[in-house]
Design a protein around this motif. Structure first.
Motif, PDB file in Angstrom:
ATOM      1  N   MET A  88       0.827  -1.202   0.000  1.00  0.00           N
ATOM      2  CA  MET A  88       0.000   0.000   0.000  1.00  0.00           C
ATOM      3  C   MET A  88       0.862   1.253   0.000  1.00  0.00           C
ATOM      4  O   MET A  88       2.063   1.188   0.228  1.00  0.00           O
ATOM      5  N   THR A  89       0.218   2.385  -0.207  1.00  0.00           N
ATOM      6  CA  THR A  89       0.836   3.696  -0.047  1.00  0.00           C
ATOM      7  C   THR A  89      -0.054   4.477   0.909  1.00  0.00           C
ATOM      8  O   THR A  89      -1.272   4.495   0.759  1.00  0.00           O
ATOM      9  N   LEU A  90       0.569   5.102   1.910  1.00  0.00           N
ATOM     10  CA  LEU A  90      -0.186   5.774   2.958  1.00  0.00           C
ATOM     11  C   LEU A  90       0.395   7.157   3.235  1.00  0.00           C
ATOM     12  O   LEU A  90       1.580   7.287   3.520  1.00  0.00           O
ATOM     13  N   PRO A  91      -0.435   8.205   3.136  1.00  0.00           N
ATOM     14  CA  PRO A  91       0.056   9.530   3.512  1.00  0.00           C
ATOM     15  C   PRO A  91       0.157   9.606   5.035  1.00  0.00           C
ATOM     16  O   PRO A  91      -0.743   9.154   5.743  1.00  0.00           O
ATOM     17  N   LEU A  92       1.250  10.133   5.536  1.00  0.00           N
ATOM     18  CA  LEU A  92       1.425  10.316   6.978  1.00  0.00           C
ATOM     19  C   LEU A  92       1.329  11.814   7.237  1.00  0.00           C
ATOM     20  O   LEU A  92       2.196  12.567   6.827  1.00  0.00           O
ATOM     21  N   ARG A  93       0.289  12.228   7.921  1.00  0.00           N
ATOM     22  CA  ARG A  93       0.055  13.640   8.223  1.00  0.00           C
ATOM     23  C   ARG A  93      -0.035  13.807   9.727  1.00  0.00           C
ATOM     24  O   ARG A  93      -0.943  13.257  10.349  1.00  0.00           O
ATOM     25  N   ASP A  94       0.905  14.531  10.302  1.00  0.00           N
ATOM     26  CA  ASP A  94       0.932  14.783  11.738  1.00  0.00           C
ATOM     27  C   ASP A  94       0.773  13.468  12.505  1.00  0.00           C
ATOM     28  O   ASP A  94      -0.151  13.298  13.300  1.00  0.00           O
ATOM     29  N   TRP A  95       1.680  12.515  12.234  1.00  0.00           N
ATOM     30  CA  TRP A  95       1.627  11.170  12.818  1.00  0.00           C
ATOM     31  C   TRP A  95       1.390  11.293  14.327  1.00  0.00           C
ATOM     32  O   TRP A  95       2.085  12.034  15.010  1.00  0.00           O
ATOM     33  N   PRO A  96       0.393  10.571  14.879  1.00  0.00           N
ATOM     34  CA  PRO A  96      -0.063  10.827  16.251  1.00  0.00           C
ATOM     35  C   PRO A  96       0.790  10.263  17.384  1.00  0.00           C
ATOM     36  O   PRO A  96       0.594  10.641  18.535  1.00  0.00           O
ATOM     37  N   VAL A  97       1.709   9.346  17.093  1.00  0.00           N
ATOM     38  CA  VAL A  97       2.499   8.697  18.149  1.00  0.00           C
ATOM     39  C   VAL A  97       3.958   8.583  17.724  1.00  0.00           C
ATOM     40  O   VAL A  97       4.283   8.694  16.546  1.00  0.00           O
ATOM     41  N   ASP A  98       4.847   8.349  18.701  1.00  0.00           N
ATOM     42  CA  ASP A  98       6.215   7.921  18.385  1.00  0.00           C
ATOM     43  C   ASP A  98       6.109   6.426  18.132  1.00  0.00           C
ATOM     44  O   ASP A  98       5.558   5.693  18.963  1.00  0.00           O
ATOM     45  N   GLU A  99       6.607   5.953  16.988  1.00  0.00           N
ATOM     46  CA  GLU A  99       6.457   4.529  16.650  1.00  0.00           C
ATOM     47  C   GLU A  99       7.784   3.947  16.161  1.00  0.00           C
ATOM     48  O   GLU A  99       8.372   4.435  15.209  1.00  0.00           O
ATOM     49  N   PHE A 100       8.201   2.882  16.852  1.00  0.00           N
ATOM     50  CA  PHE A 100       9.397   2.132  16.474  1.00  0.00           C
ATOM     51  C   PHE A 100       8.930   0.848  15.799  1.00  0.00           C
ATOM     52  O   PHE A 100       8.042   0.168  16.305  1.00  0.00           O
ATOM     53  N   MET A 101       9.513   0.517  14.648  1.00  0.00           N
ATOM     54  CA  MET A 101       9.159  -0.708  13.932  1.00  0.00           C
ATOM     55  C   MET A 101      10.419  -1.478  13.568  1.00  0.00           C
ATOM     56  O   MET A 101      11.383  -0.890  13.087  1.00  0.00           O
ATOM     57  N   GLN A 102      10.374  -2.759  13.793  1.00  0.00           N
ATOM     58  CA  GLN A 102      11.422  -3.657  13.331  1.00  0.00           C
ATOM     59  C   GLN A 102      10.830  -4.397  12.144  1.00  0.00           C
ATOM     60  O   GLN A 102       9.936  -5.236  12.323  1.00  0.00           O
ATOM     61  N   LEU A 103      11.263  -4.044  10.942  1.00  0.00           N
ATOM     62  CA  LEU A 103      10.749  -4.664   9.721  1.00  0.00           C
ATOM     63  C   LEU A 103      11.344  -6.061   9.613  1.00  0.00           C
ATOM     64  O   LEU A 103      12.559  -6.216   9.524  1.00  0.00           O
ATOM     65  N   MET A 104      10.487  -7.066   9.641  1.00  0.00           N
ATOM     66  CA  MET A 104      10.960  -8.445   9.601  1.00  0.00           C
ATOM     67  C   MET A 104      10.891  -9.030   8.193  1.00  0.00           C
ATOM     68  O   MET A 104      11.754  -9.792   7.791  1.00  0.00           O
ATOM     69  N   VAL A 105       9.835  -8.672   7.455  1.00  0.00           N
ATOM     70  CA  VAL A 105       9.629  -9.187   6.104  1.00  0.00           C
ATOM     71  C   VAL A 105       9.112  -8.049   5.243  1.00  0.00           C
ATOM     72  O   VAL A 105       8.180  -7.349   5.638  1.00  0.00           O
TER      73      VAL A 105
END
Length: 156
Positions: A88-105
């Protein structure tokens, strides 16, 4: 040396993802909460309707996703989960949280407000700070471990 809240959050979430997270529950009891991709197996997928990636573009088709929450703090500000999303493609506008992601796949491309494109692949870690604006483009289906901190808006 004094660390910013975001630096401290990044260090703690990196630790939580690299090994089972120590989770505090009511009454001071502690237990281990493990975050693993196998938690996604057998879980039903949900559908998410997406807004246009860029204002003025046609509406995107709905996408399939699975999210399995594994830990939520008592104050509901810290959430750890395992997620799978279709391309998908997602616009991020004023992202509401601090988010850490570990991309596994999978593979993700993020375009910031300045137009800088950064590509992430299996094993890469991503930290999106609260207030970020840009474009999140999944080039493939993805699976990742996410740790979010902040006030999540209703329905978020």
């Amino acid at each position: 040396m004094r660390r910013s809240r975001l630096q401290l959050f990044a260090a703690l979430t990196a630790l939580a993802v690299s090994q089972p997270a120590l989770a505090a529950e009511g009454g001071g009891t502690r237990h281990i909460t493990q975050l693993k991709l196998s938690d996604l197996e057998g879980q039903p997928a949900s559908t998410l309707d997406l807004a246009p990636a860029v204002p003025g573009d046609a509406k995107q088709p709905s996408i399939s996703y699975t999210a399995v929450p594994r830990y939520e703090s008592k104050d509901r500000k810290l959430l750890a989960s395992v997620k799978r999303y279709a391309k998908m493609t997602l616009p991020l506008r004023d992202w509401p949280v601090d988010e850490f992601m570990q991309l596994m796949v999978g593979e993700v491309e993020i375009v910031d407000e300045a137009g800088t494109v950064t590509r992430y692949r299996d094993g890469d870690a991503i930290l999106i700070p609260r207030g970020f604006n840009g474009i999140w483009r999944q080039l493939t289906d993805v699976e990742f471990i996410a740790v979010e901190y902040g006030e999540t808006p209703p329905g978020g």
